[in-house]
Design a protein around this motif. Structure first.
Motif, PDB file in Angstrom:
ATOM      1  N   LEU A 241      19.301  -7.959  15.381  1.00 57.47           N
ATOM      2  CA  LEU A 241      18.815  -7.006  16.392  1.00 57.47           C
ATOM      3  C   LEU A 241      19.784  -6.876  17.577  1.00 57.47           C
ATOM      4  N   ILE A 242      20.312  -7.992  18.036  1.00 58.29           N
ATOM      5  CA  ILE A 242      21.204  -7.942  19.206  1.00 58.29           C
ATOM      6  C   ILE A 242      22.508  -7.217  18.873  1.00 58.29           C
ATOM      7  N   ASN A 243      23.030  -7.445  17.673  1.00 62.42           N
ATOM      8  CA  ASN A 243      24.231  -6.710  17.260  1.00 62.42           C
ATOM      9  C   ASN A 243      23.981  -5.209  17.305  1.00 62.42           C
ATOM     10  N   VAL A 244      22.794  -4.804  16.865  1.00 64.11           N
ATOM     11  CA  VAL A 244      22.478  -3.372  16.842  1.00 64.11           C
ATOM     12  C   VAL A 244      22.254  -2.857  18.264  1.00 64.11           C
TER      13      VAL A 244
ATOM     14  N   TRP B 141       5.895   2.346   9.540  1.00 60.13           N
ATOM     15  CA  TRP B 141       5.395   1.276  10.409  1.00 60.13           C
ATOM     16  C   TRP B 141       6.558   0.420  10.904  1.00 60.13           C
ATOM     17  N   VAL B 142       6.606   0.223  12.219  1.00 62.60           N
ATOM     18  CA  VAL B 142       7.573  -0.688  12.820  1.00 62.60           C
ATOM     19  C   VAL B 142       6.754  -1.835  13.399  1.00 62.60           C
ATOM     20  N   ILE B 143       6.868  -3.011  12.789  1.00 61.53           N
ATOM     21  CA  ILE B 143       6.043  -4.144  13.211  1.00 61.53           C
ATOM     22  C   ILE B 143       6.909  -5.142  13.976  1.00 61.53           C
ATOM     23  N   CYS B 144       6.588  -5.326  15.259  1.00 60.81           N
ATOM     24  CA  CYS B 144       7.393  -6.184  16.122  1.00 60.81           C
ATOM     25  C   CYS B 144       6.740  -7.555  16.248  1.00 60.81           C
ATOM     26  N   ASP B 145       7.459  -8.578  15.832  1.00 58.29           N
ATOM     27  CA  ASP B 145       6.970  -9.950  15.944  1.00 58.29           C
ATOM     28  C   ASP B 145       7.377 -10.486  17.308  1.00 58.29           C
TER      29      ASP B 145
ATOM     30  N   ALA C  61       0.829  -1.210   0.000  1.00 57.81           N
ATOM     31  CA  ALA C  61       0.000   0.000   0.000  1.00 57.81           C
ATOM     32  C   ALA C  61       0.863   1.260   0.000  1.00 57.81           C
ATOM     33  N   GLY C  62       2.179   1.091  -0.175  1.00 56.99           N
ATOM     34  CA  GLY C  62       3.065   2.247  -0.328  1.00 56.99           C
ATOM     35  C   GLY C  62       3.698   2.756   0.950  1.00 56.99           C
ATOM     36  N   GLN C  63       3.458   2.046   2.065  1.00 56.13           N
ATOM     37  CA  GLN C  63       4.022   2.484   3.337  1.00 56.13           C
ATOM     38  C   GLN C  63       5.464   1.976   3.476  1.00 56.13           C
ATOM     39  N   LYS C  64       6.272   2.749   4.210  1.00 54.30           N
ATOM     40  CA  LYS C  64       7.628   2.272   4.527  1.00 54.30           C
ATOM     41  C   LYS C  64       7.547   1.412   5.778  1.00 54.30           C
ATOM     42  N   VAL C  65       7.934   0.158   5.647  1.00 51.59           N
ATOM     43  CA  VAL C  65       7.688  -0.816   6.714  1.00 51.59           C
ATOM     44  C   VAL C  65       8.964  -1.547   7.099  1.00 51.59           C
ATOM     45  N   VAL C  66       9.135  -1.747   8.412  1.00 53.25           N
ATOM     46  CA  VAL C  66      10.162  -2.689   8.871  1.00 53.25           C
ATOM     47  C   VAL C  66       9.479  -3.720   9.768  1.00 53.25           C
ATOM     48  N   VAL C  67       9.797  -4.988   9.535  1.00 51.93           N
ATOM     49  CA  VAL C  67       9.322  -6.037  10.435  1.00 51.93           C
ATOM     50  C   VAL C  67      10.515  -6.470  11.290  1.00 51.93           C
ATOM     51  N   VAL C  68      10.296  -6.477  12.609  1.00 53.74           N
ATOM     52  CA  VAL C  68      11.386  -6.743  13.553  1.00 53.74           C
ATOM     53  C   VAL C  68      11.113  -8.048  14.281  1.00 53.74           C
ATOM     54  N   ASP C  69      12.060  -8.974  14.214  1.00 53.12           N
ATOM     55  CA  ASP C  69      11.896 -10.257  14.894  1.00 53.12           C
ATOM     56  C   ASP C  69      12.432 -10.154  16.316  1.00 53.12           C
ATOM     57  N   PHE C  70      11.550 -10.294  17.296  1.00 52.74           N
ATOM     58  CA  PHE C  70      11.963 -10.244  18.709  1.00 52.74           C
ATOM     59  C   PHE C  70      12.172 -11.632  19.299  1.00 52.74           C
ATOM     60  N   ASP C  71      11.993 -12.656  18.482  1.00 52.86           N
ATOM     61  CA  ASP C  71      12.098 -14.017  19.012  1.00 52.86           C
ATOM     62  C   ASP C  71      13.557 -14.459  18.993  1.00 52.86           C
TER      63      ASP C  71
ATOM     64  N   GLU D 153      10.254  -2.687  -2.436  1.00 54.68           N
ATOM     65  CA  GLU D 153      11.333  -1.771  -2.075  1.00 54.68           C
ATOM     66  C   GLU D 153      11.160  -1.131  -0.697  1.00 54.68           C
ATOM     67  N   THR D 154       9.917  -0.958  -0.259  1.00 58.24           N
ATOM     68  CA  THR D 154       9.685  -0.253   1.002  1.00 58.24           C
ATOM     69  C   THR D 154       9.559  -1.198   2.195  1.00 58.24           C
ATOM     70  N   LEU D 155       9.816  -2.501   1.973  1.00 54.90           N
ATOM     71  CA  LEU D 155       9.697  -3.491   3.045  1.00 54.90           C
ATOM     72  C   LEU D 155      11.088  -3.921   3.516  1.00 54.90           C
ATOM     73  N   HIS D 156      11.285  -3.858   4.837  1.00 56.28           N
ATOM     74  CA  HIS D 156      12.578  -4.229   5.405  1.00 56.28           C
ATOM     75  C   HIS D 156      12.400  -5.204   6.558  1.00 56.28           C
ATOM     76  N   LEU D 157      13.471  -5.962   6.809  1.00 56.10           N
ATOM     77  CA  LEU D 157      13.463  -6.926   7.913  1.00 56.10           C
ATOM     78  C   LEU D 157      14.640  -6.643   8.843  1.00 56.10           C
ATOM     79  N   LEU D 158      14.368  -6.642  10.135  1.00 54.36           N
ATOM     80  CA  LEU D 158      15.446  -6.618  11.127  1.00 54.36           C
ATOM     81  C   LEU D 158      15.383  -7.967  11.844  1.00 54.36           C
ATOM     82  N   PRO D 159      16.310  -8.877  11.513  1.00 58.99           N
ATOM     83  CA  PRO D 159      16.210 -10.233  12.049  1.00 58.99           C
ATOM     84  C   PRO D 159      16.626 -10.312  13.513  1.00 58.99           C
TER      85      PRO D 159
END
Lengths: 92, 271
Positions: free
Chosen positions: B60-63, B115-119, B30-40, B81-87
């Motif tokens: 994530l821990i390194n950061v 959007w910052v989406i935390c799993d 839908a055109g939003q800039k998104v990051v999905v963050v894995d907290f597991d 292009e606007t979807l990112h993952l922080l493993p």
């Protein structure tokens, strides 16, 4: 009984719904406060134990949360008279 | 203004990671800039579901610990292009996450994304509480099954007490996402109905994702279901959920595999 089970086998969802409603009604009231009650119980016991010997099991702390009124009930059963007479004088 | 959204449930295996990937991809579509963050931490899987498992260098821990810059750890999706993952880290345990470190990373993510989406990990311990702490919005993923509903109730309690918003006397916007729903079984009284679950949990409904083979197929392929097969029933459910998240008012329906008739039959039965 078997026929009854057979007829009711398919509609298990209402049972699930009822079990959940009862369980959660209980958990929402007591669950959130169980830690508070445990802490209160320990601290009350510690205060009393400074001055007299009591049985740990004879101290009951109950917390009831209602919509309008909440009550904190503390029930301490005192030791028999003979024991309390035998205890040393309070030193403050 | 960036929104932090936590996808949580208490119970494991209800579809948090699947939902995180699907919602994240649909928002990016839908055109939003998104990051999905894995907290597991220690049991990461979002990288697999997103199909990026071979591209993880930093996590994530390194950061959080300052060993890598955020830009080094972020993985840009190859399809959107606007979807990112922080493993998450696979080798460390969640004690390596400090609350200060997580706060700093979340601040930085808020600046870069819409959007910052935390799993969230399963459970109610530290990992789950860190994942929800910064949330503005929560998606509570629930299966129509008693243990899942009970655990969701518990998580809702934590969202109301153990988040930054709760500590400030504010509220986290909570939404229910019902997954693995089988309208036919619910109709026959074999499965909790949507309205039963809504009445018990009393938070607003974001969407109903029907039980579907397309979800497993998408995860086999390493693609969020909204990308793998955008016309499939679960993909349409997630896309509708995302439109609701963005503020659209949509009538609630359960997308069916047989388009039209199926939807007509069950669409009306939904709260």
């Amino acid at each position: 009984m078997n026929l009854f089970n057979f007829l009711n086998r398919r509609t298990s969802a209402p049972v699930a719904r009822e079990r959940l409603q009862i369980l959660l009604a209980h958990e929402r009231v007591s669950g959130n406060h169980s830690q508070l009650v445990a802490v209160l119980q320990e601290e009350i016991l510690a205060v009393i134990a400074k001055h007299m010997q009591i049985d740990r099991d004879k101290v009951v702390v109950k917390l009831d949360r209602g919509d309008d009124v909440s009550t904190l009930e503390i029930d301490i059963e005192m030791p028999p008279q003979t024991q309390s007479q035998a205890r040393p004088e309070l030193s403050l | 203004m960036a929104k932090v959204l936590v996808v949580t449930s208490g119970k494991g295996g209800v579809g948090k990671t699947t939902s995180t990937a699907a919602l994240g991809a649909a928002l990016a579509q839908a055109g939003q800039k998104v990051v999905v963050v894995d907290f597991d931490v220690g049991l990461r899987n979002l990288d697999l579901i997103m199909g990026a498992e071979r591209r993880v260098v930093y996590d994530l821990i390194n950061v959080v610990q300052g060993d890598a810059k955020l830009s080094q750890a972020l993985i840009r999706d190859k399809r959107l292009e606007t979807l990112h993952l922080l493993p998450a880290s696979q080798t460390r345990d969640k004690d390596a996450l400090t609350s200060e470190g997580v706060a700093r990373v979340m601040d930085e993510l808020r600046e870069k994304f819409d959007w910052v989406i935390c799993d969230s990990p399963a459970g109610i311990e530290r990992g789950a509480q860190l994942a929800m702490y910064h949330a503005d919005t929560a998606v509570v993923v629930t299966n129509p099954e008693i243990s899942s509903v009970r655990d969701s109730d518990r998580i809702i309690g934590l969202l109301d007490s153990k988040t930054e918003r709760a500590e400030k006397g504010e509220r986290v916007d909570k939404h229910l996402l019902l997954t693995r729903y089988d309208p036919a079984r619910a109709k026959r009284g074999e499965m909790l109905k949507t309205e039963d679950i809504l009445e018990i949990l009393s938070i607003p409904l974001l969407g109903i994702v029907p039980e579907s083979q397309d979800v497993l197929r998408a995860s086999n392929l390493g693609s969020p279901v909204t990308l793998a097969d955008p016309t499939s029933a679960p993909a349409r459910a997630y896309t509708d959920a995302v439109r609701r998240l963005m503020g659209e008012k949509l009538a609630m329906s359960i997308p069916g595999d047989k388009k039209g008739l199926f939807g007509k039959l069950f669409g009306r039965r939904v709260a």
